[in-house]
Each structure stands twice: as C-alpha cells, then as structure tokens.
Scaffold this motif. Structure first.
Motif, PDB file in Angstrom:
ATOM      1  N   ASN A  27      59.490  70.909 -28.341  1.00 35.89           N
ATOM      2  CA  ASN A  27      58.930  69.603 -28.440  1.00 35.89           C
ATOM      3  C   ASN A  27      58.303  68.960 -27.051  1.00 35.89           C
ATOM      4  N   GLY A  28      57.672  70.105 -26.330  1.00 38.32           N
ATOM      5  CA  GLY A  28      56.973  69.577 -25.278  1.00 38.32           C
ATOM      6  C   GLY A  28      57.605  68.941 -24.201  1.00 38.32           C
ATOM      7  N   ILE A  29      59.023  69.121 -24.077  1.00 40.39           N
ATOM      8  CA  ILE A  29      59.715  68.625 -22.938  1.00 40.39           C
ATOM      9  C   ILE A  29      59.923  69.524 -21.843  1.00 40.39           C
ATOM     10  N   ASN A  30      59.467  68.907 -20.602  1.00 41.81           N
ATOM     11  CA  ASN A  30      59.451  69.789 -19.448  1.00 41.81           C
ATOM     12  C   ASN A  30      60.824  69.328 -18.649  1.00 41.81           C
ATOM     13  N   ILE A  31      61.623  70.361 -17.989  1.00 45.74           N
ATOM     14  CA  ILE A  31      62.759  70.016 -17.212  1.00 45.74           C
ATOM     15  C   ILE A  31      62.492  69.921 -15.834  1.00 45.74           C
ATOM     16  N   ARG A  32      62.916  68.596 -15.410  1.00 43.41           N
ATOM     17  CA  ARG A  32      62.764  68.575 -13.839  1.00 43.41           C
ATOM     18  C   ARG A  32      63.797  69.278 -13.108  1.00 43.41           C
ATOM     19  N   ALA A  33      64.952  69.095 -13.414  1.00 36.99           N
ATOM     20  CA  ALA A  33      66.038  69.538 -12.639  1.00 36.99           C
ATOM     21  C   ALA A  33      67.253  69.760 -13.597  1.00 36.99           C
ATOM     22  N   MET A  34      67.960  70.792 -12.985  1.00 35.14           N
ATOM     23  CA  MET A  34      69.056  71.248 -14.115  1.00 35.14           C
ATOM     24  C   MET A  34      70.091  71.896 -13.310  1.00 35.14           C
ATOM     25  N   SER A  35      71.569  71.605 -13.778  1.00 40.18           N
ATOM     26  CA  SER A  35      72.677  72.378 -13.391  1.00 40.18           C
ATOM     27  C   SER A  35      73.570  72.677 -14.388  1.00 40.18           C
ATOM     28  N   LEU A  36      74.326  73.639 -14.302  1.00 38.96           N
ATOM     29  CA  LEU A  36      75.256  73.959 -15.331  1.00 38.96           C
ATOM     30  C   LEU A  36      76.751  73.972 -14.749  1.00 38.96           C
ATOM     31  N   ALA A  37      77.562  73.293 -15.269  1.00 36.06           N
ATOM     32  CA  ALA A  37      78.941  73.553 -14.731  1.00 36.06           C
ATOM     33  C   ALA A  37      79.611  74.045 -15.838  1.00 36.06           C
ATOM     34  N   VAL A  49      64.750  65.312 -17.407  1.00 35.82           N
ATOM     35  CA  VAL A  49      63.624  65.954 -17.982  1.00 35.82           C
ATOM     36  C   VAL A  49      62.465  64.724 -18.055  1.00 35.82           C
ATOM     37  N   ASN A  50      61.416  65.222 -18.521  1.00 37.96           N
ATOM     38  CA  ASN A  50      60.355  64.129 -18.157  1.00 37.96           C
ATOM     39  C   ASN A  50      60.362  62.962 -19.488  1.00 37.96           C
ATOM     40  N   ASP A  51      60.934  63.501 -20.547  1.00 34.31           N
ATOM     41  CA  ASP A  51      61.442  62.110 -21.636  1.00 34.31           C
ATOM     42  C   ASP A  51      62.719  62.413 -22.237  1.00 34.31           C
ATOM     43  N   HIS A 131      68.407  53.917   5.322  1.00 30.78           N
ATOM     44  CA  HIS A 131      67.260  54.261   5.025  1.00 30.78           C
ATOM     45  C   HIS A 131      67.087  55.715   4.414  1.00 30.78           C
ATOM     46  N   ILE A 132      68.028  56.054   3.568  1.00 35.40           N
ATOM     47  CA  ILE A 132      67.707  57.441   2.615  1.00 35.40           C
ATOM     48  C   ILE A 132      66.840  56.944   1.414  1.00 35.40           C
ATOM     49  N   ARG A 133      65.758  57.606   1.381  1.00 38.17           N
ATOM     50  CA  ARG A 133      64.988  57.337   0.156  1.00 38.17           C
ATOM     51  C   ARG A 133      65.414  57.771  -1.049  1.00 38.17           C
ATOM     52  N   LEU A 134      65.692  56.661  -2.022  1.00 39.15           N
ATOM     53  CA  LEU A 134      65.987  57.087  -3.312  1.00 39.15           C
ATOM     54  C   LEU A 134      64.787  57.100  -4.440  1.00 39.15           C
ATOM     55  N   LEU A 135      64.495  58.054  -5.078  1.00 36.58           N
ATOM     56  CA  LEU A 135      63.416  58.162  -5.893  1.00 36.58           C
ATOM     57  C   LEU A 135      63.742  57.568  -7.243  1.00 36.58           C
ATOM     58  N   SER A 136      62.662  56.712  -7.619  1.00 38.84           N
ATOM     59  CA  SER A 136      62.821  56.022  -9.056  1.00 38.84           C
ATOM     60  C   SER A 136      62.851  57.033 -10.267  1.00 38.84           C
ATOM     61  N   GLY A 137      63.200  56.559 -11.068  1.00 42.36           N
ATOM     62  CA  GLY A 137      63.110  57.284 -12.440  1.00 42.36           C
ATOM     63  C   GLY A 137      61.950  57.818 -12.791  1.00 42.36           C
ATOM     64  N   ASP A 138      60.808  57.106 -12.802  1.00 40.69           N
ATOM     65  CA  ASP A 138      59.613  57.376 -13.014  1.00 40.69           C
ATOM     66  C   ASP A 138      58.948  58.524 -12.255  1.00 40.69           C
ATOM     67  N   GLU A 139      59.197  58.305 -10.990  1.00 34.68           N
ATOM     68  CA  GLU A 139      58.763  59.209  -9.610  1.00 34.68           C
ATOM     69  C   GLU A 139      59.471  60.630 -10.128  1.00 34.68           C
ATOM     70  N   VAL A 140      60.663  60.763 -10.534  1.00 40.02           N
ATOM     71  CA  VAL A 140      61.391  61.965 -10.823  1.00 40.02           C
ATOM     72  C   VAL A 140      60.825  62.617 -12.045  1.00 40.02           C
ATOM     73  N   TYR A 141      60.779  61.665 -13.358  1.00 39.60           N
ATOM     74  CA  TYR A 141      60.437  62.176 -14.546  1.00 39.60           C
ATOM     75  C   TYR A 141      58.938  62.881 -14.381  1.00 39.60           C
ATOM     76  N   ALA A 142      58.067  62.203 -13.435  1.00 36.11           N
ATOM     77  CA  ALA A 142      56.613  62.877 -13.184  1.00 36.11           C
ATOM     78  C   ALA A 142      56.335  64.043 -12.321  1.00 36.11           C
ATOM     79  N   ILE A 143      57.658  64.087 -11.633  1.00 35.47           N
ATOM     80  CA  ILE A 143      57.257  65.239 -10.591  1.00 35.47           C
ATOM     81  C   ILE A 143      56.579  66.693 -11.203  1.00 35.47           C
TER      82      ILE A 143
END
Lengths: 143, 433
Positions: A27-37, A49-51, A131-143
């Motif tokens: 489905n053309g979905i890209n994984i940005r980050a993952m973890s498995l518990a 993911v990006n979407d 002053h810890i920078r938090l990324l917005s959703g859009d920034e993360v999805y677009a990495i």
C-alpha cells in the motif's frame, strides 16, 4: 507536538511481522520508526508511518487489531549525555515514561527519542520549558 | 401473545389431570408396542397399571442415549414405517447417530408447539421469519419452519452458512424475526460490522435462539449488538426438537415447558434420585402424546431447575431455568466441575471482551491445565504490555474466584477463533484426544 503512533497486536507466530510489512509495502506506506515489545505469549508492534490513517485501515482490513496512540518525539543531540539530559528533566518533573524507543536521523547530528507518557500535556509543557525540541507530526511523517 | 389459550393457561389441577390421563395411555401403548421398553419395565417389576399418579412415573426406568443407540435405527418406534412420515437424526459426532421418527400427527403437534413458541417470543402472522437453523436431519431447521408456517408468518428457509448473503436477504426482505443458534447470531452481528451494515437498517425485532447453552451475558451482548430481544428456546431431537420449552417475551426469565405434551422431572445427576421442585439437577422428560417415537424418562444431560412461580404472561406452564450446562459439556478440571457457560459468563462480564473464546484443557504430567483463549478486540487492545497483562490477570483471577480453578488466559489475534455456523465449538479437551 503530538505524533500519531499505531500499535498492532501480534501473537507469537512465525511470519506475522512479514505479513504486516508486506501489507504496508503493497500500500506504499513507509515506516518511520518502529519498536516491538514482546512477552512470552504475544507482542505489540508500534510504528510511526508516513500515513497513519491509511496504515490503520489496510492493517485492519487484513484482520489485525490496530490501536492508535499519541506519543512525543524529542530531539536530542547525538553525543554522549544527550539522552541523559532529557531523562534527567523528565525525572525531575516527576513524569512517568510508559515506554520509549529511539531512532537517529539520516543526517543532522541529532537523535530522535519517542516517548509514551500518560500525562502527555504536562510532558509537552515540561519539555518545552526546558528547551527540548519536540517534532511535530508532519515533520516526523515526512522524515 | 398466547397461541393456544385453552392449553397454555389451563389451571394447574386440570393440567395435571390431563398429564396423568395422557401418561397412563402413553405408558400402556409403549408397553404394548415396544418390546425393549416392555422388557425394561418387566425387569424393574412395574406394569402400566402401576401408574396411578404422576409421581408414579418415578417407578419407571430411565431411558438414555445408550438405549437409543442400542435400538438403532428404528427399534423404539411404536408404529409401522408406513405411518412414519419423517425421520430426523443427531449428528452422531459422539458415536452412532440417534434416530427419531414422526407420524403425521406428531408433525402437526410439533408445528403447533413451535407456533406457540414463536408466538410467546412475540412473533405473529405478520412477521417475516428468517430461519437460519440448519435444514436437514437436524431438527432445528424443519421444526422451526413448520411452526412458522403454522403461525401464518412468512418463512425464509435460508438454513445455515453464507453470512453475508443472510444479512443481505434479511435487509432486503425486511425480516423481523431471526432464528438460529446464539453463537451464529453473534457471528451475524460481527459480519454486519465487517460489511458496514448497521443493525438498525434491518427490521429485526426479536431472535429466538437455541440448540446450545448460552449465558445471560451472551443474551445482553446479542441484544445490544443486534438491537433485538433475544429469546431462549429449548428442545432436543430425542423429545421432539425445538419447542419443548420457550421463554415468553414478557419476562425472558425461565422457559415455559409445554407441559400438556411433556412431563418434566429433575433428578440428581449422580444418583438419579428425584429432586424436589425448585432444586437444580438433570432434566428428564417423558413425552405424553408423541406417537412414532415416544420416550419415557429420557435423561437429557441438561442442567436446570423447575420454577413454579406464576408468570406475568398468564401461562400456567411451569418454567425451567435457562440451561446453563450439560453433563456432556462438563469438564472436570483438577476435580472441579466446570461448564463452558461459566467461563463465558466471566468473559462477557469484562467490558470489551468479545464472545469469541476457546477453552483448551490439557494434562501436563498429572496436572490438568485450563487455558482460555480470548480474541483481542480494539476495545481491549492497548499499546502497553502492562494493560494487556492486567487484562489476562483479571480474567484469570475472576475465573479462579468463580470456579476455584486456576487458568491461563491467552490473548489471540482477532478472527483466529473459528466462527460458528451452527453449534459453536468452545472446548478442545486434549486429554481425550
């Protein structure tokens, strides 16, 4: 500042991870980050993911139980002590981390830490104040 | 709504007089026509003349499934085959099938009992009845079918299987009454969600569910998911099929036994000694009017008790408590009697837990193990391990509290537990395999 993460329930059976990644790939979905518990009986796969909406839908259609959670993605400097600094702030602020995982960016000399807090809004407030920078959703999805 | 007011509201005294008259006639006829029954009575030293009161039935020997098997296929029929118009048989998964027969009059009587049952559930001639009980040797499909026609309703003889088509037709035909097993009703509710069909788009108002024991919590689940009233109906092929007893929609509490045709007793499941009215034990039935295949004191293996409290619906028939288990289903785990319905009750009381579960009994070394598999729905899923572990711990604790048996609760992926299209398979006992 809140980032959507999807979580998928997995029985400990061979091939389930492969099925999830194949579904996302088709489905053309890209994984940005993952973890498995994992536990002895089951696992929880957490993905950014990006979407998010599309990923959620295609996985549900494939028969998986999928949940959505909001997490924070904090930027830490990619050098010794970078993470320790952030964790010290969290400790002093009396925030409880449910879980966390990390990934590094391709470039830029910063690491990204994903945090799951119960007190999400207080966490945002505290980290911003320090002053810890938090990324917005859009920034993360677009990495 | 009462289909046959004369009989269904008959004063107790008159009803019991009628039962005795019918019982005496039935015993005399069976003694004269079925050598096997006559032999058993002779052995017990009892003759038809000894039946002077209803309590005298206790002098007669019991009939069990084993007796039916020994006389396979037609040994217990009282009439020549030319008078038998219908045969039904049990699936025979636990051995030789048990075969039952009906005369024309039996079929007519059965149709009336099913019409009474549907009427008690609130169905009437104007209804469209979606009959998803299996048609064939199983008594559910045809039994309900004849009753629905007798009632004058429109019957959709869909039988079991192909859930999507079932839902489409229920919607298009504006069916108002659903007949199937309770587990299949839940299967249909789930399929509706998958299809994006809102149960409100259907015209269903009531469901009459039977052929397997189900819990009160399961009733609530079905009622909430399908937006209907769920009525319990009881029957077994050895007695006649569905329509032996049914809940009334007024109370939905206890099933009125069709006492003008069946005499019910409750006996101790171990000693078979008769129990007093109101005590819980194994249900035993004697058919009072059946022609082709009457049974005398048939031990059903179903657990219930008789409720004598008058019912607000006006029927004078005593009620039997919803069957909560069968001695067949009963599992003995580390010496404790456990019914699947008790586990179901625990699961259904935990919010978000789906009624799809599988009980696996095994033996490790000398110790029985009980595992309960529960599907993880979105309602109970969490991205945190500890939440899911809390859930399994809660299931384990509640089962331990209720049953006194420790178990292991396992979470499994959705739709991995087989869905029922008839009677649900809830238990895998690996000790027997």
């Amino acid at each position: 500042m809140k980032v959507e993460q999807i979580a998928i329930f997995l029985e400990n059976k061979s091939g389930r991870m492969a099925e999830i990644t194949a579904t996302l790939a088709q489905n053309g979905i890209n994984i940005r980050a993952m973890s498995l518990a994992d536990t002895a009986d089951f696992g929880i796969l957490r993905l950014i993911v990006n979407d998010t909406d599309k990923a959620r839908k295609v996985l549900k259609d494939s028969g998986f139980t999928v949940g959505t959670t909001q997490v924070l993605v904090a930027e830490v400097s990619d050098k010794p002590g970078g993470l320790a600094h952030v964790l010290q702030i969290i400790k002093e602020g009396n925030l409880n981390i449910e879980y966390m995982y990390a990934f590094t960016q391709k470039s830029g000399g910063t690491g990204l830490i994903i945090f799951r807090f119960d007190e999400l809004d207080r966490a945002i407030e505290l980290l911003a104040k320090e002053h810890i920078r938090l990324l917005s959703g859009d920034e993360v999805y677009a990495i | 709504m009462i289909y046959n007011e004369e009989y269904e509201t008959m004063p107790r005294q008159a009803l019991e007089a009628l039962q005795l008259k019918r019982l005496q006639k039935q015993i005399a006829r069976v003694y004269a026509t079925v050598p096997y029954y006559a032999g058993k009575m002779d052995e017990a030293g009892v003759t038809p003349a000894d039946i002077k009161t209803l309590a005298d039935i206790q002098k007669l020997p019991f009939t069990t499934k084993e007796d039916l098997r020994k006389n396979y296929p037609f040994g217990l029929f009282t009439v020549p085959m030319e008078e038998v118009v219908r045969i039904h048989a049990s699936s025979g998964t636990t051995g030789q099938p048990t075969v039952v027969g009906y005369t024309k009059k039996d079929i007519k009587m059965w149709a009336e009992l099913m019409a009474r049952s549907l009427n008690a559930a609130g169905a009437h001639a104007k209804d469209t009845i979606h009959n998803a009980y299996g048609y064939g040797l199983f008594t559910g499909g045809l039994g309900a079918h004849y009753g629905a026609e007798e009632l004058g309703a429109t019957v959709v003889p869909i039988s079991g299987g192909n859930s999507k088509r079932q839902i489409m037709l229920m919607k298009d035909f504006k069916s108002t009454v659903l007949l199937c097993t309770p587990s299949y009703a839940l299967n249909l509710a789930e399929t509706m969600v998958d299809m994006g069909v809102d149960p409100k788009d259907l015209a269903l108002k009531v469901g009459v569910f039977g052929a397997e024991p189900w819990s009160e919590n399961m009733r609530e689940e079905i009622q909430a998911k399908l937006g209907i009233k769920a009525i319990d109906i009881y029957g077994l092929s050895e007695i006649i099929g569905p329509g032996v007893a049914v809940e009334c929609i007024e109370e939905q509490k206890g099933l009125h036994i069709m006492e003008d045709h069946f005499l019910a007793e409750i006996v101790d499941p171990d000693t078979f000694a008769p129990l007093a009215l109101g005590e819980k034990g194994e249900l035993v039935f004697t058919t009072l009017t059946k022609e082709a295949f009457p049974v005398i004191r048939y031990r059903t293996k179903d657990f219930s008790r008789i409720i004598t409290t008058p019912c607000s619906c006006g029927r004078s028939f005593y009620k039997m408590e919803k069957v909560t288990g069968r001695s067949d289903d009963m599992m003995i785990i580390r010496g404790v009697n456990v019914f699947p319905s008790q586990i179901e009750h625990v699961l259904m009381s935990i919010e978000g837990v789906e009624p799809h579960y599988l009980i696996i009994v095994d033996r490790k070394g000398n110790l029985d193990t009980l595992e309960v598999q529960v599907e993880v729905s979105e309602a109970i899923f969490s991205d945190e391990i500890k939440q899911l572990e809390n859930l399994t711990k809660r299931i384990q604790t509640e089962i331990k509290d209720l049953l006194g048996v420790s178990c292991k609760a396992t979470l499994v992926e959705p739709k991995t537990i087989q869905r029922s299209e008839g009677k649900a398979q809830r238990v895998i006992d690996k000790r027997k395999i």
